[in-house]
Design an enzyme around this catalytic site. Structure first.
Site, PDB file in Angstrom:
ATOM      1  N   GLY D 145       0.823  -1.195   0.000  1.00  0.00           N
ATOM      2  CA  GLY D 145       0.000   0.000   0.000  1.00  0.00           C
ATOM      3  C   GLY D 145       0.859   1.249   0.000  1.00  0.00           C
ATOM      4  O   GLY D 145       2.043   1.216   0.356  1.00  0.00           O
ATOM      5  N   CYS D 146       0.264   2.370  -0.403  1.00  0.00           N
ATOM      6  CA  CYS D 146       1.016   3.620  -0.513  1.00  0.00           C
ATOM      7  C   CYS D 146       1.454   4.117   0.852  1.00  0.00           C
ATOM      8  O   CYS D 146       2.629   4.444   1.060  1.00  0.00           O
ATOM      9  CB  CYS D 146       0.198   4.672  -1.248  1.00  0.00           C
ATOM     10  SG  CYS D 146      -1.494   4.874  -0.649  1.00  0.00           S
ATOM     11  N   TYR D 147       0.518   4.186   1.818  1.00  0.00           N
ATOM     12  CA  TYR D 147       0.914   4.598   3.169  1.00  0.00           C
ATOM     13  C   TYR D 147       1.956   3.642   3.752  1.00  0.00           C
ATOM     14  O   TYR D 147       2.995   4.080   4.255  1.00  0.00           O
ATOM     15  CB  TYR D 147      -0.308   4.654   4.089  1.00  0.00           C
ATOM     16  CG  TYR D 147      -1.222   5.836   3.921  1.00  0.00           C
ATOM     17  CD1 TYR D 147      -0.763   7.141   4.087  1.00  0.00           C
ATOM     18  CD2 TYR D 147      -2.577   5.657   3.645  1.00  0.00           C
ATOM     19  CE1 TYR D 147      -1.626   8.229   3.967  1.00  0.00           C
ATOM     20  CE2 TYR D 147      -3.445   6.746   3.530  1.00  0.00           C
ATOM     21  CZ  TYR D 147      -2.963   8.029   3.689  1.00  0.00           C
ATOM     22  OH  TYR D 147      -3.821   9.090   3.583  1.00  0.00           O
ATOM     23  N   THR D 149       4.176   1.801   2.374  1.00  0.00           N
ATOM     24  CA  THR D 149       5.506   1.965   1.784  1.00  0.00           C
ATOM     25  C   THR D 149       6.240   3.130   2.446  1.00  0.00           C
ATOM     26  O   THR D 149       7.418   3.015   2.818  1.00  0.00           O
ATOM     27  CB  THR D 149       5.400   2.194   0.261  1.00  0.00           C
ATOM     28  OG1 THR D 149       4.744   1.071  -0.328  1.00  0.00           O
ATOM     29  CG2 THR D 149       6.774   2.367  -0.367  1.00  0.00           C
ATOM     30  N   SER D 150       5.536   4.256   2.626  1.00  0.00           N
ATOM     31  CA  SER D 150       6.202   5.419   3.226  1.00  0.00           C
ATOM     32  C   SER D 150       6.602   5.146   4.676  1.00  0.00           C
ATOM     33  O   SER D 150       7.664   5.579   5.122  1.00  0.00           O
ATOM     34  CB  SER D 150       5.293   6.657   3.155  1.00  0.00           C
ATOM     35  OG  SER D 150       4.243   6.590   4.111  1.00  0.00           O
TER      36      SER D 150
END
Lengths: 343, 343, 343, 343
Positions: D145-147, D149-150
């Protein structure tokens, strides 16, 4: 009807104040002083504002003012406050000069000696909802910082009730007007548009000691608060997301009831139902502070939103003026606005 | 004190109207009807709005209303207008249904027969500043389109004086709220942000026949007007840049004097000094129309700005209500606002 | 492989150029000179850029450069061009210093004598698609202005074919990066956000004589062109809406065929189908110029969009470099990008 | 040269993937499938994209594809993955369907039974920098997921080294493209512009179990992580501010050295100097994840930024494809970009 003078009239907070005073039923504008634009008429540069002459600060006739608002940089504000108090004016200072009660802390965070430390004890910290006893008749009001207003109003009932059990983490986000009207690379449209950036995070921002001092005054034992401001690509508004540890057995409904009891009759505080979250759309262009709460893993997550130029500065300053003179607290202030964002 | 009912209360114009009526000293809200959100309370979905119950349109009790505002799609508005007029209400229609006086033109541009062509002759075109004689007591007001308001107010003095000598070119730019609250790909944040796009340019937009009809009514001989709308990445505001050919010997000062004479006492028109240009910052969140003029190569270039939801819709609707009832024209309307952009 | 030096490396156009050269297969960076940031490393201030040392302009070693790009203010650029040409470098000047062929016109619009009028005749006006014969081997290229590039590419086929019959009206809209990186009140985020403002409209902007000169060179007889720039609340992109009168019997299909014939093999021009309109979303972050056309009332309405920092400045500069050296015209240039706006 | 098929080609992640594959030296596009736009050509609706025919998903010829990318909603993705794996294709799934290893947790958070739980054990969690051993040759990659990954890239060195001492608080902010291309009231320009809003805060967002699972896999003992996503008024980018408690004697320099050792050779991770903070301007339009760190009151405050459509989705998917096939990891990916914001 009293007459109010404004120093720093062409700063963002000064401009906002002029709009509010221009529509205020009990206060007129004695003078509008500006270093950078003295000699001009306000409406020439700011077409929505009234056609006030802008005078150099040194020509301000304090005899004609009952009260002055200081929209000046710290340091300059203290000097102007001293003169105004001597001339018999009441003073509402929107700078940081009288917020810290300890001159040593002032020196540590602002890098210079306080120009008039003996006045610090006289100043009333104007977080209106928490200062109802000290504001009436007060002659020197330290108007709170924009971030502290959003954070402290959200924490006041909790801390006063002794429910905070541990270290606070505050993650705040502010619009660009908080950085002032002076053009800088960091406020250039191309720098800000499409961007989002933290700054002075951890224990580095000057609003941190202000918040810790007030929390301590309310009996909080927490230390080591973390405060992380971020710059949002919007013109106005602050949203603070606050992580407040509670003891294990605290229930959300009880906390909510506590807040409701504390704030139910406050005209400028909107308490959202449990689990709902505050947004900038709740508050921009109003004098409201909107507060939401969620409980997770024994931590109360508070979201607190306000318009940094209104409830976070000039709106609260007018609210404080209303309190000083015993007027209706909402006099001249905006509760609702015209924007349409639905969340 | 009159009572006003609102159909289409949760459209952008309906929401704006509710904010205005909520603060209006002479008008109350009889009911707020909404198809899509009936059964809810307005403030639940729109936190800045008052806690009005939203009722299904068919349950609206017209007996309780002196006047109704129609914030409905064209077609629907005409049907609601007929019922309201029959119930003895006055009607201010914010849709296009009564703007065109010729039912054949209506059919040509809106693709269907007009539901009640015999009413067209009764409707007063509510471009307030130009309709002072017809508005008082009028029962059916066709509130002008947002683009036409910006264009026609800028051209009125020129056309009435017979100074327009040739074909008009109008290059208009509007904020996204003009496209309505219904989510579409064209109003998705990612589509609009950082973008700028023309649409329906030339002689394709439905506001063109509305403008040509009014100009003709003022005696204009121009034909073939070009009108190019563009979508701006802002929420509110319209700026129209208008190219109006003059005869060779016309002087800018004379044109300016003509406009000053016409508009000097208008509370909602701000005429800028020659060569100055109108911007959205002049007008957003106010009911003002700001007009600037420049002369170049025998062409008067007019810049005309307004807030599409206020002077371009709901603000002008309230201004028209004030005129119908003979109240102070500025009653409940905002002249100045709190934003700080300096140009 | 040639080596290119850059003066004004930390301007927006300089920064864009560095990104392009950094990825260019046939050109390296000899030096990056900057007055304001000399001594620093580029990537320290601009984290997406390569770690180039920034040198003071006077320390630039012209011996190491085959070509220099001048991203300097007018006046400064001419002085730097003279030195670079004397040192045997080719020069691509992104300023206005060599765009006007007549020193008297330069003085009229730029307020000072041209520093080297005898060079004006030598300069090649680098509107690439129209300068295929003069660019190869050219030593001094005047890179066109951003607005003129958008306008002239849209008009080139029409004017060359003699189809323009009357006075041009050009209504242009530009993003904020066109105003440069130096912070000013007019580029402050709070000034620009939510705003839209015309400036230098009519016959007042310095790009007007540049466009008229080129149009005349193509045989146009039109005079009195009107040009109205506006500032958009976006970082990048220009859209020009152009009103070009045609003779009565001109058909849209014929004009479209003319454009298709002219531009069919152009890698950086995208011709839209008749009636479609160009938008910023077509072009931002690419070197494309997208052109749409509509015919109404014998007027061709052209919409022309480009990225002001790429096709309107540094992209076209690299395209011109490619032409000078006889490389593939698309070398190192971006045709398509990653944004998703669908219109 | 392999051929890749794309399902969900007109989603934001699908579109981004097509741009990347279009420029990739080792991968071609076998087909682009779209339910909503089948029958159209991609460039008709998205002018910057290549002119690919869009086919209905059921007509996709899996025989022609070596690998498929799934840009589909969860649930749909699993079904498509099963078919593709059976046809012998490798699968990179950008949905959540194979991220959680426990089907019971999947049911709890996604509200339905997992369509193929026996596949969960086969999937490789494609957080590239941490999956170098499992990715080569892998046939089913669960793209993170994008969150997550960060957050996970920022925490990986810390957690692997056992330095995390307590409960994590993650305050994340995302641009609007993360909410998908389907128009909704919450993504309407007028709703988002000038606004900022938290959502699903505390322990309510589906990315929370994904992060906790991975952290546990790395040996973390922390429980009760708080995760507060907020919606930013920007199109692209995520910034996570992470509060990670350390033991009392941990020094910032030691932590920094640990991160440098771990990430020094990573092409897509930019580690900032201690005290510097990551911003969206560091990463938008690139495949980079930029990480900054500050220590205060024994808490490591990490700021981690990435482009949610590139490193947070399609960029990482291509990076994973490069790893599967043993190609250069940076093949077809963007490290630096053309924007100019300086912080």
């Amino acid at each position: 009807m009293i007459q109010a003078g404004i120093f720093g009239a062409t700063s963002y907070t000064g401009l906002e104040l002029i709009s509010l005073l221009d529509a205020h039923p009990q206060a007129g504008i004695a003078f509008a002083a500006s270093n950078s634009m003295a000699g001009k008429t306000l409406s020439d540069s700011f077409p929505k504002k009234p056609p006030l002459p802008l005078i150099p600060p040194q020509e301000a006739d304090l005899e004609q003012a009952d009260l002055v608002f200081l929209c000046l940089p710290h340091g300059e504000a203290a000097a102007a406050a001293i003169k105004a108090l001597e001339a018999g004016c009441k003073v509402i200072d929107l700078s940081a000069d009288f917020r810290l009660t300890d001159a040593a802390v002032y020196k540590q965070w602002y890098g210079k000696d306080h120009p008039k430390p003996e006045l610090l004890a006289n100043a009333c910290y104007g977080l209106t909802e928490t200062a109802r006893e000290t504001l009436p008749g007060c002659s020197l009001v330290a108007n709170p910082g924009c971030y502290p207003t959003s954070v402290l109003l959200a924490l006041y009932p909790l801390v006063k009730a002794g429910l905070l059990h541990g270290r606070l983490i505050v993650d705040s986000k502010s619009g660009v007007s908080g950085a002032g009207r002076k053009p800088k690379e960091s406020t250039h449209f191309v720098t800000v548009d499409g961007n989002f950036s933290p700054y002075s995070i951890g224990r580095a921002h000057r609003h941190l000691p202000e918040m810790e001092q007030v929390l301590q005054g309310w009996g909080s034992k927490q230390t080591g608060m973390l405060f992380s401001p971020h710059l949002l690509p919007v013109s106005r508004g602050i949203l603070s997301t606050i992580y407040a540890p509670l003891s294990n057995d605290t229930q959300l409904d009880d906390v909510y009831d506590l807040y409701r009891t504390t704030y139910d009759n406050e005209p400028f505080i909107q308490l959202l139902a449990p689990e709902a979250t505050a947004t900038l759309a709740h508050v921009v262009h109003t004098n409201m502070c909107t507060i939401g709460m969620t409980l997770a893993d024994n931590t109360l997550i508070l979201t607190s939103a306000l318009d940094n130029l209104l409830k976070g500065a000039s709106g609260q300053a007018v609210q404080n003026m209303n309190m000083i003179y015993g007027w209706e607290e909402t006099s001249g202030l905006i509760k609702t606005g015209g924007d349409h964002a639905s969340y």
